[in-house]
Motif scaffolding. Structure first.
Motif, PDB file in Angstrom:
ATOM      1  N   LYS A  67      89.659 -72.572  54.486  1.00 10.80           N
ATOM      2  CA  LYS A  67      90.203 -73.909  54.226  1.00 10.80           C
ATOM      3  C   LYS A  67      90.896 -73.913  52.858  1.00 10.80           C
ATOM      4  O   LYS A  67      90.512 -73.147  51.965  1.00 10.80           O
ATOM      5  CB  LYS A  67      89.078 -74.949  54.246  1.00 10.80           C
ATOM      6  CG  LYS A  67      88.287 -75.030  55.556  1.00 10.80           C
ATOM      7  CD  LYS A  67      89.103 -75.668  56.649  1.00 10.80           C
ATOM      8  CE  LYS A  67      88.272 -75.897  57.920  1.00 10.80           C
ATOM      9  NZ  LYS A  67      87.389 -77.062  57.886  1.00 10.80           N
ATOM     10  N   SER A 114      90.101 -77.163  60.885  1.00  8.58           N
ATOM     11  CA  SER A 114      89.021 -77.063  61.881  1.00  8.58           C
ATOM     12  C   SER A 114      89.570 -76.765  63.274  1.00  8.58           C
ATOM     13  O   SER A 114      88.966 -76.013  64.035  1.00  8.58           O
ATOM     14  CB  SER A 114      88.202 -78.356  61.897  1.00  8.58           C
ATOM     15  OG  SER A 114      87.596 -78.570  60.639  1.00  8.58           O
ATOM     16  N   ALA A 131      85.293 -70.336  57.036  1.00 10.09           N
ATOM     17  CA  ALA A 131      85.938 -71.642  56.891  1.00 10.09           C
ATOM     18  C   ALA A 131      84.971 -72.748  57.297  1.00 10.09           C
ATOM     19  O   ALA A 131      85.245 -73.525  58.214  1.00 10.09           O
ATOM     20  CB  ALA A 131      87.217 -71.693  57.734  1.00 10.09           C
ATOM     21  N   THR A 134      80.579 -73.271  61.763  1.00 11.19           N
ATOM     22  CA  THR A 134      79.207 -73.154  62.264  1.00 11.19           C
ATOM     23  C   THR A 134      79.124 -72.204  63.454  1.00 11.19           C
ATOM     24  O   THR A 134      79.921 -72.296  64.385  1.00 11.19           O
ATOM     25  CB  THR A 134      78.696 -74.541  62.687  1.00 11.19           C
ATOM     26  OG1 THR A 134      78.732 -75.409  61.553  1.00 11.19           O
ATOM     27  CG2 THR A 134      77.290 -74.476  63.244  1.00 11.19           C
ATOM     28  N   SER A 184      81.213 -81.528  63.611  1.00 14.81           N
ATOM     29  CA  SER A 184      80.804 -82.831  63.090  1.00 14.81           C
ATOM     30  C   SER A 184      81.166 -83.919  64.091  1.00 14.81           C
ATOM     31  O   SER A 184      80.406 -84.866  64.296  1.00 14.81           O
ATOM     32  CB  SER A 184      81.500 -83.105  61.756  1.00 14.81           C
ATOM     33  OG  SER A 184      81.448 -81.982  60.932  1.00 14.81           O
ATOM     34  N   TYR A 204      89.628 -82.481  55.998  1.00  4.71           N
ATOM     35  CA  TYR A 204      88.625 -83.276  55.288  1.00  4.71           C
ATOM     36  C   TYR A 204      89.172 -83.965  54.045  1.00  4.71           C
ATOM     37  O   TYR A 204      88.709 -85.046  53.685  1.00  4.71           O
ATOM     38  CB  TYR A 204      87.406 -82.411  54.962  1.00  4.71           C
ATOM     39  CG  TYR A 204      86.653 -82.069  56.217  1.00  4.71           C
ATOM     40  CD1 TYR A 204      85.974 -83.056  56.917  1.00  4.71           C
ATOM     41  CD2 TYR A 204      86.681 -80.781  56.750  1.00  4.71           C
ATOM     42  CE1 TYR A 204      85.319 -82.776  58.106  1.00  4.71           C
ATOM     43  CE2 TYR A 204      86.025 -80.494  57.933  1.00  4.71           C
ATOM     44  CZ  TYR A 204      85.350 -81.490  58.608  1.00  4.71           C
ATOM     45  OH  TYR A 204      84.705 -81.218  59.788  1.00  4.71           O
ATOM     46  N   THR A 221      80.389 -85.055  57.742  1.00  4.59           N
ATOM     47  CA  THR A 221      80.483 -83.617  57.994  1.00  4.59           C
ATOM     48  C   THR A 221      79.404 -82.908  57.178  1.00  4.59           C
ATOM     49  O   THR A 221      78.457 -83.563  56.704  1.00  4.59           O
ATOM     50  CB  THR A 221      81.901 -83.076  57.706  1.00  4.59           C
ATOM     51  OG1 THR A 221      81.955 -81.708  58.163  1.00  4.59           O
ATOM     52  CG2 THR A 221      82.261 -83.106  56.223  1.00  4.59           C
ATOM     53  N   ILE A 225      80.377 -79.631  52.104  1.00  4.08           N
ATOM     54  CA  ILE A 225      81.764 -80.112  52.044  1.00  4.08           C
ATOM     55  C   ILE A 225      81.791 -81.456  51.299  1.00  4.08           C
ATOM     56  O   ILE A 225      82.608 -81.679  50.394  1.00  4.08           O
ATOM     57  CB  ILE A 225      82.359 -80.261  53.462  1.00  4.08           C
ATOM     58  CG1 ILE A 225      82.378 -78.918  54.191  1.00  4.08           C
ATOM     59  CG2 ILE A 225      83.762 -80.879  53.401  1.00  4.08           C
ATOM     60  CD1 ILE A 225      82.801 -78.987  55.653  1.00  4.08           C
ATOM     61  N   TYR A 249      76.588 -71.169  58.817  1.00  6.07           N
ATOM     62  CA  TYR A 249      77.986 -70.729  58.771  1.00  6.07           C
ATOM     63  C   TYR A 249      78.110 -69.245  59.102  1.00  6.07           C
ATOM     64  O   TYR A 249      77.358 -68.414  58.583  1.00  6.07           O
ATOM     65  CB  TYR A 249      78.568 -70.951  57.378  1.00  6.07           C
ATOM     66  CG  TYR A 249      78.839 -72.403  57.014  1.00  6.07           C
ATOM     67  CD1 TYR A 249      78.774 -73.428  57.944  1.00  6.07           C
ATOM     68  CD2 TYR A 249      79.186 -72.730  55.704  1.00  6.07           C
ATOM     69  CE1 TYR A 249      79.036 -74.748  57.594  1.00  6.07           C
ATOM     70  CE2 TYR A 249      79.459 -74.040  55.340  1.00  6.07           C
ATOM     71  CZ  TYR A 249      79.373 -75.051  56.293  1.00  6.07           C
ATOM     72  OH  TYR A 249      79.641 -76.344  55.927  1.00  6.07           O
TER      73      TYR A 249
HETATM   74  N1  GLU Z   1      80.642 -76.768  60.198  1.00  8.58           N
HETATM   75  C1  GLU Z   1      81.279 -77.688  61.079  1.00  8.58           C
HETATM   76  C2  GLU Z   1      82.178 -76.962  62.052  1.00  8.58           C
HETATM   77  O1  GLU Z   1      82.206 -75.788  62.061  1.00  8.58           O
HETATM   78  C3  GLU Z   1      82.063 -78.762  60.333  1.00  8.58           C
HETATM   79  C4  GLU Z   1      82.913 -78.280  59.213  1.00  8.58           C
HETATM   80  C5  GLU Z   1      84.345 -77.944  59.606  1.00  8.58           C
HETATM   81  O2  GLU Z   1      84.914 -78.574  60.491  1.00  8.58           O
HETATM   82  O3  GLU Z   1      84.900 -77.041  58.963  1.00  8.58           O
HETATM   83  O4  GLU Z   1      82.815 -77.546  62.865  1.00  8.58           O
END
Ligand code: GLU
Length: 301
Positions: A67, A114, A131, A134, A184, A204, A221, A225, A249
């Protein structure tokens, strides 16, 4: 709980970290040769490389998705153009182990949001990414993961003076900013279907701005973050501090990349053993939360 602890301290001082707190787990033998690399990291060039990593080395450059708008994790510094944050540091460690050099020309950071992470990996636009992504069973069907390398949890950010939201149930009827393609969004759909998430945004930073100017009531979220936006603007925001999910992550690759996965899992274990993970934490997330967590154990699958 570490997720809670992330918000227990909002420090302005530089973290003083004891390496001992993070060196708790099993050791793996070093396969590295050479001397220490960028920013005081101990990570050094691997003595031998699997074919898929050798290909990257022969090409002369690792492309790393990250990101660009998330303080503490992945942020393009507008003054220097440098990419800063814990996710970027993971890229620097992997590049050090491949090339044995911190030459910036060996590591190209590519902005991901995302919604495009899977496509960027599977189209070959990037080799790997970290990034705030998850690890989940659904995503394991689409991409491959190493890690986890960090544990976050979903939480809520509001305007500083908004006392009407102190938990997930208070989001009912509120206009909540989430991003397209994120966990999220799907978590919230499931955990509080009464929350109004009908207008997700792309990034974000856009959500943080929208909460600040009152277009949305909240941003929901991962806590790390939210901590980034909070630590940049403590007078504008507050974070509830009661995470309601678990977000491990992962560093991700195109689907079907077993050599990349094991190389990066080994790199994470080396970073535990030699203290580099703690160093990466201290210079990034640790600026806002100096209470260094234990590095999660990698979970190869
Ligand atoms: N960790 C969550 C995901 O992977 C939210 C953070 C994001 O969107 O980067 O979707």
């Amino acid at each position: 709980m570490r997720q809670r602890r992330l918000f227990g301290v909002l420090a302005t001082a530089v973290a003083v970290i004891t390496l001992a707190t993070a060196c708790s787990s099993s050791k793996i033998s070093s396969d590295s040769t050479g001397t220490s690399g960028a920013d005081g990291y101990a990570m050094a060039e691997a003595a031998s490389l699997p074919a898929a990593i050798q290909e990257i080395k022969d090409r002369g450059k690792l492309t790393w998705g990250v990101k660009f708008d998330q303080p503490l994790m992945g942020l393009r510094n507008p003054a220097s153009g440098e990419i800063e944050g814990f996710d970027a540091e993971m890229g620097r460690l992997v590049a050090l182990r491949i090339f044995g050099s911190d030459d910036p020309s060996k590591l190209e950071f590519v902005e991901t949001i995302s919604a495009n992470r899977e496509q960027y990996l599977n189209s070959g636009k990037i080799d790997m990414l970290a990034a705030t992504y998850t690890i989940s069973d659904v995503r394991k069907e689409i991409v491959d993961f190493a890690g986890p390398y960090f544990e976050a949890g979903q939480d809520i950010l509001t305007k500083k003076d908004d006392t009407s939201i102190s938990g997930l149930s208070d989001l009912s009827g509120k206009k909540v900013c989430v991003t397209v393609g994120s966990n999220s969004l799907t978590n919230l759909q499931e955990l509080n279907p009464e929350a109004d998430i009908s207008a997700p945004l792309k990034a974000y930073a856009d959500c943080a701005l929208a909460v600040r100017n009152g277009t949305y009531d909240a941003l929901s979220t991962d806590n790390v973050i939210l901590l980034g936006y909070l630590s940049n603007s403590p007078d504008a925001f507050r974070v509830v501090g009661d995470p309601f999910t678990s977000e491990p992550y992962g560093i991700a690759f195109a689907h079907g990349s077993p050599e990349l996965r094991s190389f990066v899992n080994e790199t994470l274990e080396l970073a535990r053993e030699n203290g580099d993970w703690v160093k990466a934490y201290a210079k990034t997330i640790g600026e806002a939360d100096p209470d260094v967590p234990t590095q999660p154990a990698v979970a190869p699958y």
